[in-house]
Scaffold this motif. Structure first.
Motif, PDB file in Angstrom:
ATOM      1  N   PHE A  78      96.424 109.575 107.278  1.00  0.00           N
ATOM      2  CA  PHE A  78      95.701 109.935 108.133  1.00  0.00           C
ATOM      3  C   PHE A  78      94.224 109.087 108.171  1.00  0.00           C
ATOM      4  O   PHE A  78      93.251 109.197 108.700  1.00  0.00           O
ATOM      5  N   GLU A  80      93.806 106.236 109.394  1.00  0.00           N
ATOM      6  CA  GLU A  80      93.164 105.636 110.724  1.00  0.00           C
ATOM      7  C   GLU A  80      92.955 106.463 111.779  1.00  0.00           C
ATOM      8  O   GLU A  80      92.287 106.173 112.746  1.00  0.00           O
ATOM      9  N   ASN A  81      92.991 107.774 111.388  1.00  0.00           N
ATOM     10  CA  ASN A  81      92.451 108.712 112.338  1.00  0.00           C
ATOM     11  C   ASN A  81      91.293 109.748 111.769  1.00  0.00           C
ATOM     12  O   ASN A  81      91.846 110.672 111.343  1.00  0.00           O
ATOM     13  N   GLU A  83      89.927 111.942 113.619  1.00  0.00           N
ATOM     14  CA  GLU A  83      90.094 113.327 113.937  1.00  0.00           C
ATOM     15  C   GLU A  83      91.230 114.059 113.233  1.00  0.00           C
ATOM     16  O   GLU A  83      90.899 115.210 112.926  1.00  0.00           O
ATOM     17  N   LYS A  84      92.344 113.568 112.655  1.00  0.00           N
ATOM     18  CA  LYS A  84      92.873 114.235 111.917  1.00  0.00           C
ATOM     19  C   LYS A  84      92.526 114.400 110.539  1.00  0.00           C
ATOM     20  O   LYS A  84      92.832 115.342 109.804  1.00  0.00           O
TER      21      LYS A  84
END
Length: 130
Positions: A78, A80-81, A83-84
């Protein structure tokens, strides 16, 4: 390990599980005081489907075993994310069967972000209890 616990050198001993079958065995084993469980909202780098891991994690917790969540950020999947990462923190904080988490970081900013995500998740839990 048992002798060291009896002598007061250590207070607890346990296992780091990398298979759901190992978690199932730990839940039934009196020797286990703590268990490390790979757990996150997507099942990334986990040992089975989310529902199955949560079920056996609850069994461990209900049997008096301290549960330490690991891979809560999916072992970096996760990265690069944001929100995750936020969803994962909220998911794990909402589980009443995880007592603590360990998270590895590659960026200092991610430490601050996790602290904020956990704070927000706990606030949401408190609001829902009202």
């Amino acid at each position: 390990m048992e002798r060291l616990k009896e002598e007061g050198v250590i207070r607890a001993h346990g296992v780091s599980c990398h298979a759901n079958s190992a978690l199932e065995t730990a839940a039934k084993t009196l020797w286990v005081d703590t268990v490390h469980v790979r757990i996150n909202h997507e099942g990334a780098k986990m040992d089975g489907a989310v529902d199955g891991v949560v079920k056996v994690t609850k069994a461990c917790h209900d049997s008096g075993i301290g549960v330490i969540g690991m891979k809560t950020i999916g072992e970096g999947t996760f990265r690069e994310n944001p929100e995750k990462r936020k969803k994962s923190a909220e998911f794990v904080m909402n589980l009443d069967c995880v007592d603590a988490i360990v998270v590895g970081f590659t960026e200092k900013e991610h430490v601050d972000e996790l602290i904020e995500n956990v704070r927000l998740a706990l606030e949401k839990i408190d609001e829902n209890k009202k």
